[in-house]
Design a protein around this motif. Structure first.
Motif, PDB file in Angstrom:
ATOM      1  N   ALA A  93       0.834  -1.202   0.000  1.00  0.00           N
ATOM      2  CA  ALA A  93       0.000   0.000   0.000  1.00  0.00           C
ATOM      3  C   ALA A  93       0.869   1.252   0.000  1.00  0.00           C
ATOM      4  CB  ALA A  93      -0.932  -0.013   1.204  1.00  0.00           C
ATOM      5  N   GLU A  94       1.934   1.228   0.791  1.00  0.00           N
ATOM      6  CA  GLU A  94       2.844   2.381   0.833  1.00  0.00           C
ATOM      7  C   GLU A  94       3.526   2.605  -0.509  1.00  0.00           C
ATOM      8  OE1 GLU A  94       5.453   1.348   3.988  1.00  0.00           O
ATOM      9  OE2 GLU A  94       3.970   1.697   5.571  1.00  0.00           O
ATOM     10  N   LEU A  95       3.907   1.523  -1.185  1.00  0.00           N
ATOM     11  CA  LEU A  95       4.542   1.642  -2.499  1.00  0.00           C
ATOM     12  C   LEU A  95       3.578   2.239  -3.520  1.00  0.00           C
ATOM     13  CD1 LEU A  95       6.413  -1.774  -2.473  1.00  0.00           C
ATOM     14  CD2 LEU A  95       7.517   0.465  -2.642  1.00  0.00           C
ATOM     15  N   MET A  96       2.304   1.872  -3.425  1.00  0.00           N
ATOM     16  CA  MET A  96       1.298   2.447  -4.325  1.00  0.00           C
ATOM     17  C   MET A  96       1.137   3.937  -4.084  1.00  0.00           C
ATOM     18  SD  MET A  96      -1.764  -0.363  -4.611  1.00  0.00           S
ATOM     19  CE  MET A  96      -1.581  -1.834  -5.632  1.00  0.00           C
ATOM     20  N   VAL A  97       1.005   4.313  -2.828  1.00  0.00           N
ATOM     21  CA  VAL A  97       0.814   5.730  -2.502  1.00  0.00           C
ATOM     22  C   VAL A  97       2.038   6.546  -2.913  1.00  0.00           C
ATOM     23  CG1 VAL A  97       0.509   7.374  -0.615  1.00  0.00           C
ATOM     24  CG2 VAL A  97      -0.814   5.260  -0.642  1.00  0.00           C
ATOM     25  N   ALA A  98       3.219   5.937  -2.825  1.00  0.00           N
ATOM     26  CA  ALA A  98       4.461   6.625  -3.195  1.00  0.00           C
ATOM     27  C   ALA A  98       4.660   6.709  -4.700  1.00  0.00           C
ATOM     28  CB  ALA A  98       5.655   5.911  -2.557  1.00  0.00           C
ATOM     29  N   GLY A  99       3.763   6.096  -5.482  1.00  0.00           N
ATOM     30  CA  GLY A  99       3.867   6.154  -6.935  1.00  0.00           C
ATOM     31  C   GLY A  99       4.825   5.151  -7.535  1.00  0.00           C
ATOM     32  N   LYS A 100       5.231   4.142  -6.740  1.00  0.00           N
ATOM     33  CA  LYS A 100       6.177   3.149  -7.233  1.00  0.00           C
ATOM     34  C   LYS A 100       5.506   1.904  -7.799  1.00  0.00           C
ATOM     35  CE  LYS A 100       9.877   4.663  -4.166  1.00  0.00           C
ATOM     36  NZ  LYS A 100      10.828   4.293  -3.095  1.00  0.00           N
ATOM     37  N   LEU A 101       4.218   1.776  -7.568  1.00  0.00           N
ATOM     38  CA  LEU A 101       3.495   0.606  -8.060  1.00  0.00           C
ATOM     39  C   LEU A 101       2.106   1.010  -8.522  1.00  0.00           C
ATOM     40  CD1 LEU A 101       3.171  -2.427  -8.502  1.00  0.00           C
ATOM     41  CD2 LEU A 101       2.463  -2.640  -6.114  1.00  0.00           C
ATOM     42  N   ASP A 102       1.828   0.762  -9.790  1.00  0.00           N
ATOM     43  CA  ASP A 102       0.514   0.967 -10.393  1.00  0.00           C
ATOM     44  C   ASP A 102       0.011  -0.416 -10.802  1.00  0.00           C
ATOM     45  OD1 ASP A 102      -1.607   1.334 -12.224  1.00  0.00           O
ATOM     46  OD2 ASP A 102      -0.768   3.212 -12.977  1.00  0.00           O
ATOM     47  N   PRO A 103      -1.147  -0.855 -10.305  1.00  0.00           N
ATOM     48  CA  PRO A 103      -1.611  -2.203 -10.643  1.00  0.00           C
ATOM     49  C   PRO A 103      -2.015  -2.375 -12.100  1.00  0.00           C
ATOM     50  CG  PRO A 103      -3.297  -1.024  -9.422  1.00  0.00           C
ATOM     51  CD  PRO A 103      -2.061  -0.171  -9.371  1.00  0.00           C
ATOM     52  N   HIS A 104      -2.066  -1.261 -12.850  1.00  0.00           N
ATOM     53  CA  HIS A 104      -2.462  -1.301 -14.257  1.00  0.00           C
ATOM     54  C   HIS A 104      -3.781  -2.064 -14.426  1.00  0.00           C
ATOM     55  CE1 HIS A 104       0.990   0.649 -16.226  1.00  0.00           C
ATOM     56  NE2 HIS A 104       1.680   0.171 -15.197  1.00  0.00           N
ATOM     57  N   ILE A 105      -4.810  -1.516 -13.805  1.00  0.00           N
ATOM     58  CA  ILE A 105      -6.152  -2.086 -13.931  1.00  0.00           C
ATOM     59  C   ILE A 105      -6.671  -1.775 -15.328  1.00  0.00           C
ATOM     60  CG2 ILE A 105      -8.524  -1.998 -13.068  1.00  0.00           C
ATOM     61  CD1 ILE A 105      -7.292  -1.177 -10.335  1.00  0.00           C
ATOM     62  N   THR A 106      -6.895  -2.810 -16.112  1.00  0.00           N
ATOM     63  CA  THR A 106      -7.318  -2.623 -17.499  1.00  0.00           C
ATOM     64  C   THR A 106      -8.807  -2.873 -17.693  1.00  0.00           C
ATOM     65  OG1 THR A 106      -6.727  -4.914 -18.023  1.00  0.00           O
ATOM     66  CG2 THR A 106      -5.037  -3.216 -18.381  1.00  0.00           C
ATOM     67  N   GLY A 107      -9.482  -3.305 -16.629  1.00  0.00           N
ATOM     68  CA  GLY A 107     -10.923  -3.537 -16.738  1.00  0.00           C
ATOM     69  C   GLY A 107     -11.559  -3.588 -15.364  1.00  0.00           C
ATOM     70  N   THR A 108     -12.688  -2.893 -15.197  1.00  0.00           N
ATOM     71  CA  THR A 108     -13.475  -2.984 -13.969  1.00  0.00           C
ATOM     72  C   THR A 108     -14.878  -3.450 -14.333  1.00  0.00           C
ATOM     73  OG1 THR A 108     -14.043  -0.634 -14.142  1.00  0.00           O
ATOM     74  CG2 THR A 108     -12.194  -1.209 -12.705  1.00  0.00           C
ATOM     75  N   TYR A 109     -15.430  -4.310 -13.498  1.00  0.00           N
ATOM     76  CA  TYR A 109     -16.715  -4.946 -13.780  1.00  0.00           C
ATOM     77  C   TYR A 109     -17.614  -4.849 -12.557  1.00  0.00           C
ATOM     78  CZ  TYR A 109     -14.210  -7.238 -17.639  1.00  0.00           C
ATOM     79  OH  TYR A 109     -13.476  -7.497 -18.777  1.00  0.00           O
ATOM     80  N   PRO A 110     -18.909  -4.611 -12.751  1.00  0.00           N
ATOM     81  CA  PRO A 110     -19.827  -4.695 -11.615  1.00  0.00           C
ATOM     82  C   PRO A 110     -19.959  -6.149 -11.169  1.00  0.00           C
ATOM     83  CG  PRO A 110     -21.075  -4.456 -13.645  1.00  0.00           C
ATOM     84  CD  PRO A 110     -19.620  -4.299 -14.017  1.00  0.00           C
TER      85      PRO A 110
END
Length: 305
Positions: A262-279
């Motif tokens: 979580a800290e790495l994401m907030v720091a901009g070092k990790l983007d999960p590259h979400i390519t699709g979101t579904y209900p």
């Protein structure tokens, strides 16, 4: 009642079913969460197919799909520490309890609070893809400048591996299909298309001395083809890696790892590259795409849609 997508027996997608279930009650070591987002992973369809029966073969049906989620704590078991009702969290579900659901149970020791700045959709990718990548790199312990080959770099774990490895100063090469080229190169990794003939031969041409390590996310014949290229080989999903002199990743599945990602994401070092979101109502489509092996990056079920 709580809506969920699960399966009524082991098998292919035909055994999947949407159903209503009672809102579960947390045991002493569990937390009840209102799910805001759930990650979609290959493990989900492998569990449904009965390929990991040690994890769910003893559980009654229907079982609910999904192993990772982010949401809000609704109730806390008496033995759980560090979490309270109202906390925004991410964590691992109890096997069978699932996360393709409006509410679910998470393991207290494998659940962590998330920063307010982190969207639930991103947080839902931390438990499986994010912490697996972290565990692989911690286990390898490669120094800056070392070379890493990621077999199957275009999926959720592979993309996380590429970014976290880059942050550690590693030189990353990855194999993926043609459609994932732009996604892979955006991480700074060198892309090798496994659909264009003998991939091992082309990798040898690129790295005549081999790679310091191979991190495998695919398994099977693909793993066996590229394993000789690495001085160290680690696999995230194929225990038979030991047959080619490698090791399986040692998963920690703890709160500390969740917090680190979580800290790495907030720091901009990790983007999960979400390519699709579904209900939730289309969660079956998301899983089918992952099962087809054509999913790029990470797919997420967003219960706010």
């Amino acid at each position: 009642m709580s809506k969920a997508l699960g399966y009524k027996a082991f098998g292919d997608a035909s055994v999947q079913v949407f159903f209503d279930r009672q809102v579960p009650v947390p045991g002493p070591a569990e937390v009840l969460v209102r799910v805001e987002a759930a990650g979609v992973n290959p493990l989900d369809h492998k569990l449904r197919a009965g390929h990991v029966s040690a994890m769910n073969g003893h559980l009654p049906f229907p079982q609910v799909l999904g192993m990772e989620a982010a949401g809000t704590v609704l109730a806390v078991g008496e033995d759980v520490t560090g979490l309270a009702v109202g906390d925004r969290v991410t964590g691992f579900a109890l096997t069978g309890a699932g996360t393709y659901a409006e509410t679910t149970l998470l393991l207290g020791t494998s659940t962590a609070r998330i920063p307010d700045a982190l969207p639930a959709t991103w947080a839902a990718t931390i438990p499986v893809a994010g912490t697996t990548a972290l565990d692989v790199l911690d286990q390898l312990g490669l120094p800056a400048g070392a070379s890493l080959l990621v077999n199957g770099i275009g999926g959720g774990v592979g993309i996380a591996l590429a970014q976290l490895a880059r942050d550690r100063g590693l030189v990353v090469t990855g194999t993926a299909s043609t459609a994932k080229r732009d996604l892979v190169t955006a991480t700074g990794a060198t892309f090798v298309d496994y659909t264009e003939g003998d991939v091992a031969q082309r990798l040898r041409a690129q790295a005549p001395d081999g790679f310091d390590a191979v991190a495998d996310t695919v398994g099977g014949d693909s793993l066996r083809e590229i394993a000789p290229l690495g001085r160290t080989v680690i696999s995230v999903g194929d225990p038979s890696v030991t047959e080619v002199g490698g090791v399986a990743v040692e998963r920690r599945v703890d709160r500390a790892g969740l917090e680190r990602v979580a800290e790495l994401m907030v720091a901009g070092k990790l983007d999960p590259h979400i390519t699709g979101t579904y209900p939730l109502a289309r969660a079956d489509e998301a899983l089918a795409l992952v099962e087809s092996l054509h999913a790029r990056g990470k797919l997420v079920i967003d219960l706010g849609l």
